[in-house]
Each structure stands twice: as C-alpha cells, then as structure tokens.
Design an enzyme around this catalytic site. Structure first.
Site, PDB file in Angstrom:
ATOM      1  N   LYS A 158      14.085   3.417   1.588  1.00 56.92           N
ATOM      2  CA  LYS A 158      13.131   2.528   2.252  1.00 56.92           C
ATOM      3  C   LYS A 158      12.932   1.249   1.445  1.00 56.92           C
ATOM      4  O   LYS A 158      13.150   1.215   0.244  1.00 56.92           O
ATOM      5  CB  LYS A 158      11.773   3.232   2.406  1.00 56.92           C
ATOM      6  CG  LYS A 158      11.809   4.508   3.209  1.00 56.92           C
ATOM      7  CD  LYS A 158      10.428   5.116   3.344  1.00 56.92           C
ATOM      8  CE  LYS A 158       9.890   5.634   2.021  1.00 56.92           C
ATOM      9  NZ  LYS A 158       8.583   6.297   2.168  1.00 56.92           N
ATOM     10  N   ARG A 163      -0.839  11.568   8.860  1.00 57.43           N
ATOM     11  CA  ARG A 163      -0.397  10.199   9.110  1.00 57.43           C
ATOM     12  C   ARG A 163       0.334  10.066  10.447  1.00 57.43           C
ATOM     13  O   ARG A 163      -0.056   9.285  11.300  1.00 57.43           O
ATOM     14  CB  ARG A 163       0.507   9.753   7.946  1.00 57.43           C
ATOM     15  CG  ARG A 163       0.906   8.302   7.954  1.00 57.43           C
ATOM     16  CD  ARG A 163       1.613   7.920   6.664  1.00 57.43           C
ATOM     17  NE  ARG A 163       2.845   8.687   6.448  1.00 57.43           N
ATOM     18  CZ  ARG A 163       3.561   8.645   5.318  1.00 57.43           C
ATOM     19  NH1 ARG A 163       3.134   7.906   4.301  1.00 57.43           N
ATOM     20  NH2 ARG A 163       4.669   9.347   5.189  1.00 57.43           N
ATOM     21  N   TYR A 208      -5.376 -17.551 -19.590  1.00 62.56           N
ATOM     22  CA  TYR A 208      -6.508 -17.744 -18.696  1.00 62.56           C
ATOM     23  C   TYR A 208      -7.664 -16.837 -19.104  1.00 62.56           C
ATOM     24  O   TYR A 208      -7.468 -15.667 -19.445  1.00 62.56           O
ATOM     25  CB  TYR A 208      -6.110 -17.414 -17.254  1.00 62.56           C
ATOM     26  CG  TYR A 208      -5.169 -18.416 -16.630  1.00 62.56           C
ATOM     27  CD1 TYR A 208      -5.606 -19.688 -16.296  1.00 62.56           C
ATOM     28  CD2 TYR A 208      -3.849 -18.071 -16.358  1.00 62.56           C
ATOM     29  CE1 TYR A 208      -4.745 -20.612 -15.717  1.00 62.56           C
ATOM     30  CE2 TYR A 208      -2.977 -18.975 -15.771  1.00 62.56           C
ATOM     31  CZ  TYR A 208      -3.431 -20.248 -15.458  1.00 62.56           C
ATOM     32  OH  TYR A 208      -2.567 -21.150 -14.878  1.00 62.56           O
ATOM     33  N   MET A 226       1.256 -16.060 -13.952  1.00 64.92           N
ATOM     34  CA  MET A 226       2.196 -15.780 -12.871  1.00 64.92           C
ATOM     35  C   MET A 226       3.639 -15.844 -13.346  1.00 64.92           C
ATOM     36  O   MET A 226       4.478 -15.030 -12.948  1.00 64.92           O
ATOM     37  CB  MET A 226       1.990 -16.775 -11.730  1.00 64.92           C
ATOM     38  CG  MET A 226       2.889 -16.541 -10.529  1.00 64.92           C
ATOM     39  SD  MET A 226       2.635 -17.745  -9.212  1.00 64.92           S
ATOM     40  CE  MET A 226       0.984 -17.279  -8.670  1.00 64.92           C
TER      41      MET A 226
END
Length: 388
Positions: free
Chosen positions: A45, A141, A272, A320
């Site tokens: 998948k 599910r 950051y 990032m």
C-alpha cells in the site's frame, strides 16, 4: 566558519534513502520459510509505504511472492503487469469497479450491495470477477460482521459472474500476542468457515495474519489458513509491542550531508524557539535534512544522527529543511561540509532504528516509513552497497 564549497559534480544528492533489495528478499524468504506451507502475500500500500512500489514489487515477484495486496485501485493497476494476483484489501468505490473488473483486480466483498454492483459490472463486461469475502471480526472498520456472514455469503454466491473463492479478516491488536481479543477473532472467523462448510461452501484462499500476527498469533499461521499478508516485516520493521519471532533486518538507510561546521560560543541559542542554549563553546554542524524529509520533530533536543560512526546529539528544534547537531566528540577539521550523515540506519550499537524514531514520536513504525518526504531520492542497492 566553513561553508559548503563543492562543485556540482561532487554533490550528487542532498537527502536520500537507500533501500537494500537483497535484504528485502532475504526478509521475504525468512517470512516464507517461517509460515510454510502457507504462502505470503506482500502488502504494498501507499507506494510500498513510500519506498517505491515498482522496484520493491519487481524484486518480490522475482523471489516468488504469491501475490500483492493494496488499498485502492490506482495502486492495484501499477502491479497487474507482474502477472500475480493483486487484491484490494479495503472497500471499492463505485467509480473504481469498471476498471477493476477490466483489469482482473481481486475485490473484497464488504456487504451485499457492493457485491451486487460488482456483479452487474462483471456481467456487463462478460467477465468472471474474483472476489474475497471480507469479514469484520473485531476491527470495526469494514467488512461483513461475522454474526451476519452466514446469511450474507449465500446471498452473494447467488449473484452471476462472481468467483468468490476467498475469505479474509484483519487483526487490530495482534502485537499483544494471542490474547483474548485476537483469540476471539480467530474463533469468530473459524465459526463462519465451519458454517460455510456445513452448507457446502468452500474457499480456496483463506487469510487473516498480518505482520503482527505472523509474529504473535500462531493460530493464524496454520490450517485452515493458507496465506499470510506481510507488509512492514518485509522492511525489517516491527510494531514496538509484541514478539519478534523472525530475525529480520532493516532495508532502510536515510542519509544526508553536512552543510556547515561552526564553533559557536557559550550562551548561544539554536533553532526556532531558542530551545537549546549552549553551556560552553561548542563545535556545531548543520545537516541538510529536516522534518520535511521525514525526520520527526520529536527528535528535537532528544535524537541523534551518525557522522563517521559516532552518535551526534541533535541540538534545538528541527527545522523543515535543516537540523543542527553537536560535533563536540570531534576535533576541528575532522568533519567537513559535504560529509555523509546517517539519520536513520547504521550498524551495531550506534544503529538508529525505525522503532527508535517511532518511540520518540509516540507513534508506530508505519507512520515513520510513510512520512519520509517526496523530495528524498529513493536509491536501490544490493548487499555490497552497489546501486541497482
């Protein structure tokens, strides 16, 4: 301060994922030997969990895998060329049915109405469509509830142009071992089989074990089951919980390069949020990979990378595109811009595993592998490190 000064011919890649296809095949063979005489279906998948489905499927096909399992039609169509059975494990959308039937993709029957739609399309195309009944034994599910199966299955079998030769289910907590929940699921499944047999209904393909169940639920690896489905185990990864019955090796190594090396003074903050403040003058490296490439943000101030076989702590919050690491175990000049960095992988005591990252992120290995970014080059190698 040293900046990256290399010509374009020397810089081949910025971030890349090495996938060892020899190790992949070795893992498949170990799984196949452990479950014989049952056969292995490879679950590929989401582009083989982001590893690149074509190369993965090609090698597994050569190794003799019994078939492929996917989540949806587009994934299935990429695999039909190999000539092995390709099964969609979940539900099928109405608009997918015509193309699925035309290409001989195996479809799961999750309810009577879906079966009727597939039958109508198979009749229209004058084709016999292979289908497997999907039982919901506890996943909650998709699928026919086991309590309703003995009513629904005979009704489906009356429909024209359907070859309903298979039946399967899925475990949600097989990593816990054969506990009361998983054992109850197997009992429900076997009760449906028994009821079908009493009505003269037989199935050629019977499967329930996923990777976790292969390792933890022996009853799903024996008669009457004759197939198992392996996904993440093929990559040498396991759920963080549960046993590891098989000696499998990781096929993955995520690499990048050093961008700069600098000596920063005591008191300097990094990243950051200024979450890291240096307590002494420190040799610091910046590497060319960040959370957009698949490094979990949770590695901030907690994780490591490997440079020249040494673990280097991550300093501050990941960005990032970049990550800053401590080089205090090196002398100045030992690490240079362009040097290779292992973010995930390695050997021996310094190995950084998929499971390590998933524990730090508070998730599971599937999430880690599927999160490796699209801009990361996928490179396929053999056991000698030769690119294939």
């Amino acid at each position: 301060m040293k900046d990256l000064e290399m010509n374009q011919d020397q810089i081949h890649r910025r971030v890349w994922l090495e996938i060892n296809l020899d190790t992949l095949e070795e893992n498949y063979r170990k799984i196949q030997e452990s479950v014989a005489p049952l056969k292995v279906l490879a679950v590929l998948k989401a582009n083989a969990y982001g590893l690149g489905v074509q190369k993965i499927a090609e090698r597994l096909n050569q190794a003799g895998v019994a078939g492929f399992c996917v989540a949806e039609l587009r994934e299935a169509l990429e695999l039909v060329k190999f000539g092995k059975p390709v099964q969609i494990l979940g539900g099928v959308m109405d608009f997918e049915i015509p193309e699925a039937v035309a290409n001989g993709v195996i479809l799961g029957i999750t309810d009577l109405e879906e079966a009727r739609k597939i039958s109508r399309e198979a009749v229209r195309q004058n084709k016999m469509q292979e289908c497997h009944f999907k039982l919901d034994t506890g996943m909650g599910r998709l699928g026919i509830l086991s309590s309703e199966a003995l009513r629904v299955i005979p009704e489906v079998l009356k429909l024209p142009n359907l070859n309903c030769c298979g039946i399967y289910s899925h475990f949600p907590v097989a990593y816990r071992g054969e506990d009361s929940f998983s054992a109850k699921q197997v009992q429900k499944f076997l009760a449906v089989l028994d009821g079908c047999w009493k009505m003269g209904i037989r199935f050629e393909k019977i499967h329930m074990a996923n990777s976790d169940a292969i390792n933890n639920c022996p009853s799903a690896r024996h008669f009457p089951f004759n197939y198992v489905r392996s996904g993440i185990n093929l990559h040498g990864s396991f759920d963080n919980e549960g046993q590891r019955l098989l000696d499998l090796k990781s096929v993955l190594t995520l690499k990048t390069r050093v961008v700069s090396v600098r000596k920063l003074p005591a008191g300097y903050t990094i990243g950051y949020g200024c979450t890291c403040r240096l307590v002494k003058d420190t040799l610091v490296g910046t590497i060319a990979a960040g959370y957009a490439d698949g490094l979990p943000l949770n590695l901030s101030n907690r994780g490591y990378v490997i440079i020249k076989d040494r673990l280097c702590p991550i300093l501050g919050r990941l960005s990032m595109d970049y990550t800053t690491v401590s080089l205090e175990s090196f002398r100045e000049g030992e690490v240079c811009p362009g040097d290779e960095v292992i973010c995930l992988g390695g050997n021996g005591l310094n190995e950084i595993t998929v499971e390590n990252w998933s524990q730090l992120k508070g998730t599971h290995p599937y999430d880690i592998i599927c999160s490796i970014g699209n801009r990361v080059d996928r490179i396929y190698t053999d056991n000698r490190g030769k690119q294939l």
